[in-house]
Design an enzyme around this catalytic site. Structure first.
Site, short mmCIF file in Angstrom:
data_model
loop_
_atom_site.label_atom_id
_atom_site.label_comp_id
_atom_site.label_asym_id
_atom_site.label_seq_id
_atom_site.Cartn_x
_atom_site.Cartn_y
_atom_site.Cartn_z
N ASP A 288 -110.74 42.65 -77.62
CA ASP A 288 -110.66 42.44 -76.17
C ASP A 288 -112.04 42.53 -75.53
O ASP A 288 -112.89 43.32 -75.96
CB ASP A 288 -109.72 43.49 -75.57
CG ASP A 288 -109.34 43.18 -74.15
OD1 ASP A 288 -108.91 42.04 -73.89
OD2 ASP A 288 -109.44 44.08 -73.30
N GLU A 335 -111.98 37.56 -77.69
CA GLU A 335 -111.40 37.31 -76.37
C GLU A 335 -112.55 36.96 -75.43
O GLU A 335 -113.31 37.84 -75.02
CB GLU A 335 -110.64 38.55 -75.89
CG GLU A 335 -109.86 38.34 -74.59
CD GLU A 335 -110.70 38.58 -73.35
OE1 GLU A 335 -111.05 37.59 -72.65
OE2 GLU A 335 -111.03 39.74 -73.09
N ASP A 388 -101.78 38.88 -70.07
CA ASP A 388 -102.33 39.13 -68.74
C ASP A 388 -101.95 38.04 -67.74
O ASP A 388 -102.26 38.17 -66.55
CB ASP A 388 -103.85 39.25 -68.80
CG ASP A 388 -104.32 40.62 -69.27
OD1 ASP A 388 -103.58 41.60 -69.07
OD2 ASP A 388 -105.42 40.71 -69.84
#
Length: 496
Positions: A288, A335, A388
């Protein structure tokens, strides 16, 4: 890479009777189900400890697993009988009952611990020897329980880990330390069994690693040298991101930042150990906020808004060169969403790791938008949406009329046939096709897009502290997937 497709669904979202998805029978059933549809990848969210708001991205340990995922059903009768297991069952079906699960699983795991025999303790000791992080974690948790507060408020000898104080705590809290070792032994033993079973069905597990750890963690307490702390071991600056399309105000995460200068002198050993640990847990690993390794957003610890931060240089290629010495074939996905400039793009290209593309981000009016499917490279992972994002149907409903018409025109769905959700939802099926037909080697679809569900099934709203990470499916949810359409689409576009 071979063209493949996968499904995004957190472990917590699986069905079951204990208030949360876990490592039990529902997990292998789900693997069977998606394998039958032709999928080769199951993407999950981080399975570590949860942080504030039950977020899996701000957990209290870089290594410890989330005990809420432990399957009580598989524990032998000598540890828990059927009546005791039944007492932990909860009525919650469509949402995770975090309060109830914490109470019930904590209570029963402590009861099971009280019934361990010599063979059990020997197995735990062997597990402990091969997991060097466990000693610090278990002691940290035992002291935190005793004190009822986080480590920053402990008396100085314990806070600064003076040898005499640590030795006394180990002796005083031996039973509590033993419980936390047992908890992690169970977690990792069950996870290894589940991963083996899922892999046997031809499914790779695509895991997720947050870039930062919580300040209130055994990692910061036991290894403060790896973090940017002042002389009192308080964060000098904290992590966040500037305003972007996820959050117009930016996001103030509050995690301590890494002391990359110290880490570089020590070959990035702590961070590489952490990455290798995750690569053992999963077949593929998404990291992430990957851009934070190139440049990270540093916010003064006293700031009230992420807007007060500034970009600082990260370790860039130094970290990955060290990693590749130990793991040259690491299957890492970067990401790379958010604010991405040419420097970050060149950096990602140099790492060789695939990045991410999300169809919902494609419609800003620019034909050069990297999220438009006709601009995809092969070496990327493409999504209709991520955890998200809103679901694809919910997102379409949220768009202004003109913007929605532009999307519908692109995906080839009429203005009067897009809005009916469910099993045969034309708009979400068209978005799935748009990703499946693209040149991206890997295509991932949230389960809610396979079912054509709306915003009420969204997993997370970035920047909103409460009410996230609660969505769960039932077995009937899987009946809302048009299996024939999925099989035909994956086969037609070379993903089977």
């Amino acid at each position: 890479m071979t063209r493949k497709a996968g499904v995004l669904l957190p472990i917590s979202s699986l069905p079951g009777e204990y208030g949360i998805g876990d490592f039990g029978r529902a997990a292998t059933f789900f693997a069977d189900f998606i394998a039958d549809l032709g999928f080769k990848i199951w993407q999950i969210l981080p399975i570590g400890m949860l942080g504030p708001g039950n977020s899996p991205y701000s957990g209290g340990s870089a290594f410890a697993g989330n005990y809420l995922f432990i399957d009580l059903e598989s524990l032998p009768e000598r540890l828990l009988n059927d009546s005791e297991k039944a007492s932990a069952k909860l009525a919650s079906t469509y949402k995770v009952d975090y309060f109830g699960v914490r109470n019930n699983k904590g209570r029963l795991l402590k009861l099971a611990y009280s019934r361990l025999n010599a063979d059990d303790f020997a197995a735990i000791e062997a597990f402990k020897k091969s997991n060097s992080w466990l000693e610090d974690y278990a002691l940290y948790m035992a002291i935190r329980d005793e004190k009822g507060t986080e480590w920053e408020n402990w008396e100085e000898p314990l806070r600064l880990r003076e040898k005499t104080a640590i030795a006394a705590a180990k002796d005083r809290l031996k039973a509590a330390v033993g419980y936390y070792e047992f908890e992690q032994y169970l977690f990792y033993t069950q996870w290894a069994a589940l991963k083996k079973a899922v892999n046997a069905r031809g499914i790779e597990i695509f895991g997720d690693m947050p870039i930062y750890v919580s300040y209130n963690s055994p990692d910061v307490w036991a290894h403060p040298e790896n973090f940017l702390l002042d002389k009192d071991r308080r964060p000098e600056k904290v992590a966040g991101v500037p305003p972007d399309y996820f959050s117009p105000e930016g996001q103030l995460w509050g995690n301590p930042l890494y002391n990359y200068k110290y880490m570089e002198k020590h070959g990035y050993n702590w961070f590489i150990t952490r990455i290798l640990h995750n690569l053992e847990l999963y077949d593929m690993l998404r990291i992430d906020h990957f851009r934070g390794f190139y440049e990270y957003w540093a916010v003064p610890s006293e700031a009230e808004s992420a807007k007060e931060g500034a970009w600082k240089k990260g370790p860039q290629m130094k970290l990955w060169k060290e990693l590749k010495k130990q793991k040259p074939d690491a299957k890492i996905v970067a990401e790379d969403l958010g604010i991405i400039d040419d420097g970050v793009r060149n950096y990602l290209q140099e790492t060789g790791f695939p990045g991410m593309r999300v169809l919902q981000f494609a419609f800003d009016g620019s034909k050069d938008n990297p999220h438009l499917p006709y601009n995809y490279d092969k070496n990327i992972v493409a999504y209709t949406a991520t955890h998200d994002n809103d679901t694809s149907l919910g997102w379409l409903y949220s768009l202004p009329g003109d913007a929605r018409d532009d999307v519908l025109d692109f995906i080839g769905v009429g203005a009067f046939e897009w809005g009916a959700g469910g099993k045969h939802c034309k708009s979400t099926q068209a978005m799935i096709k748009a990703i499946a037909v693209s040149s991206a080697d890997t295509a991932i679809f949230p389960l809610q897009d396979l079912t054509g569900y709306g915003s009420d099934t969204r997993i997370n709203i970035p920047g909103v502290p409460d009410g996230n990470w609660e969505y769960r499916i039932t077995l009937s949810t899987l009946e809302d997937i048009d299996s024939e359409f999925i099989r035909k689409t994956l086969n037609r576009f070379g993903r089977v």
